[in-house]
Design an enzyme around this catalytic site. Structure first.
Site, PDB file in Angstrom:
ATOM      1  CB  SER A  33      12.261  22.995 -14.678  1.00 14.79           C
ATOM      2  OG  SER A  33      11.492  24.168 -14.768  1.00 14.79           O
TER       3      SER A  33
ATOM      4  CG  HIS B 276      -1.717  -1.195   1.454  1.00 15.12           C
ATOM      5  ND1 HIS B 276      -3.018  -1.370   1.040  1.00 15.12           N
ATOM      6  CD2 HIS B 276      -1.354  -2.350   2.039  1.00 15.12           C
ATOM      7  CE1 HIS B 276      -3.422  -2.585   1.394  1.00 15.12           C
ATOM      8  NE2 HIS B 276      -2.428  -3.200   1.989  1.00 15.12           N
TER       9      HIS B 276
ATOM     10  CE  LYS C  20      11.233  19.759 -10.316  1.00 17.65           C
ATOM     11  NZ  LYS C  20       9.931  20.021 -10.923  1.00 17.65           N
TER      12      LYS C  20
ATOM     13  CD  GLU D 124       8.153  12.609 -15.036  1.00 19.03           C
ATOM     14  OE1 GLU D 124       7.216  13.193 -14.489  1.00 19.03           O
ATOM     15  OE2 GLU D 124       9.140  13.182 -15.510  1.00 19.03           O
TER      16      GLU D 124
END
Ligand code: ARG
Length: 469
Positions: free
Chosen positions: A287, A166, A293, A300
């Site tokens: 970024s 979980h 970043k 992804e």
């Protein structure tokens, strides 16, 4: 509409005999598939070569005709290999483009190539041949990721991390054990691909359009020459189905689902919240507005591209679901998803393997995480069970202890024996052993568990299976 007497044009349709009018330009653009199925040229030529050889052996065409056609086909293959034959020559698909080129090269004898076959059995043969090597290629890409994960698993043997259920910290495990779980999963993906290959490795060639042919061909001979295990016996079935494409894509879709889960973990693990891994700069992006970043874009994108492969699967399933036997032109729509599934899956596994090799694992962060939680609670319950407390009761007692710790902002190793006694008289001095999360994996005894002994066994096994030294 006026039907004029058709004149023979240099790139006239090879099926044009019964037509008096040219195909509408829009209709041609709409229905052609050459820009997509040109990827099948090698398979198409291999099928043709096996076919003419058989025709000659059976005395259906003269040996000299067969060698003329064979030579022509080999030259065409070379021309395409070298990019000197522009495949977009006005023919609608790869079969017709090659045949037309053969006419240009060797004249009318080229017309004998299409004896006792149809594009319907040709395309099914091409696809099966293409998928056969696509599957080998893909299995190699999957294996290369497995090897990359195995190298990490070996290098970090002994490192401890929280195991999750979980997405909540559950029990301490070895990092190697976690990585090995993915390796084992990917092994099933390879075996699913191999299963699909074994089922598809039968030759549709010689089914002709659907009913077979009165010409005395030998389908078993061409099947054997092309390395098939046998023929697709029923000539109608041979040209009607695309289940082999669907099975291939579904094996890709399952593999991508697995890879996407790994990608998701690496997105999480590379976040500041986890800090378990650092993805190399070469596989991360920045970024355009936030200078600090560093984003895990490759992981992804792998997660995102999984959707394409699922889409490909649904696309072919849907194309096929309402089609009466035998061939229907709808089936031409199977190629975009087939290639898409292959390209995407291969690319994703390849990039992940490269990225994995350069990813750094932070053992100390993982260990810290294990010390910051209640992951030895199960251990504690097992301890009480060993001291004779029924497991359900032990579970309840430890639950109470955890509740107490949460309220007091303590962790299990912070507790004194006196405090523990307040919860159960069964606790003894030896309990503190059990509260150390670093000692936990070694206490597991069952086969395949996270104990270093079992994990070492698994690493050795996978090194053998994946040829890693
Ligand atoms: N391009 C066609 C396909 O991919 C080849 C078979 C064409 N057969 C036909 N009868 N039109 O399905």
């Amino acid at each position: 509409m006026k039907r004029s007497k058709k004149k023979q044009k240099p790139n006239a349709k090879l099926w044009g005999g019964r037509f008096t009018e040219d195909l509408n330009a829009l209709a041609f653009e709409f229905s052609k598939s050459i820009h997509i199925d040109k990827r099948l040229y090698r398979e198409d030529i291999a099928g043709s070569l096996a076919h003419i050889e058989m025709l000659a052996q059976k005395g259906i065409i003269a040996p000299s005709e067969a060698s003329q056609i064979g030579r022509g086909l080999r030259e065409i293959e070379k021309e395409i290999d070298e990019g000197v034959f522009p495949l977009d020559s006005g023919q609608e698909d790869i079969h017709l483009a090659i045949e037309q080129r053969l006419f240009e090269k060797i004249g009318n004898v080229a017309g004998k190539l299409h004896t006792a076959r149809s594009r319907n059995d040709q395309i099914a043969t091409d696809e099966r041949l293409w998928l056969r090597s696509a599957i080998q290629t893909l299995a190699e890409s999957v294996a290369s990721l497995q090897r990359a994960l195995l190298e990490k698993s070996d290098a970090h043997f002994g490192a401890i991390m929280p195991g999750y259920t979980h997405l909540q910290r559950a029990q301490p495990i070895l990092l190697s054990h976690h990585l090995l779980a993915h390796i084992e999963t990917f092994e099933r993906d390879k075996s699913r691909l191999r299963d699909a290959l074994a089922r598809m490795n039968f030759s549709p060639l010689g089914a002709a359009a659907l009913a077979g042919t009165p010409i005395p061909i030998d389908r078993h001979k061409t099947a054997k020459a092309l390395g098939f295990a046998g023929i697709v016996e029923n000539s109608i079935d041979a040209v009607s189905d695309r289940d082999y494409v669907i099975e291939f894509i579904s094996a890709c879709a399952i593999a991508m689902m697995h890879l996407s889960r790994l990608a998701e973990e690496w997105v999480l693990w590379s976040s500041q919240e986890f800090g378990f891994i650092t993805i190399a700069d070469a596989f991360a992006t920045g970024s355009s507005i936030m200078p600090q970043k560093k984003n895990p874009d490759m992981a992804e994108l792998v997660r995102g591209k999984t959707g394409r492969v699922y889409g490909a699967l649904i696309s072919v399933l849907t194309t096929m679901k309402g089609l009466p036997l035998a061939y229907n032109r709808d089936m031409q729509e199977d190629k975009v998803p087939m290639f898409e599934a292959f390209d995407t899956t291969k690319q994703c596994f390849d990039i992940f393997a490269e990225m994995a090799r350069s990813t750094e694992f932070h053992e100390s962060e993982m260990k810290k995480a294990v010390h910051r939680d209640f992951s030895t609670a199960t251990e504690l319950a097992d301890y009480l069970t060993k001291k004779g407390v029924p497991f359900r009761e032990a579970h309840e007692i430890v639950g109470n202890i955890v509740r107490f710790c949460v309220a007091e902002r303590l962790l299990l190793p912070d507790l004194h024996l006196k405090t523990l006694h307040a919860f159960s008289p069964a606790f003894d001095d030896d309990v503190f052993e059990y509260l150390n999360p670093e000692k936990s994996p070694a206490r597991k005894k069952s086969a395949g568990s996270t104990s270093p002994k079992e994990v070492a066994k698994q690493i050795a096994k996978w090194k053998r299976l994946l040829n890693l030294n």
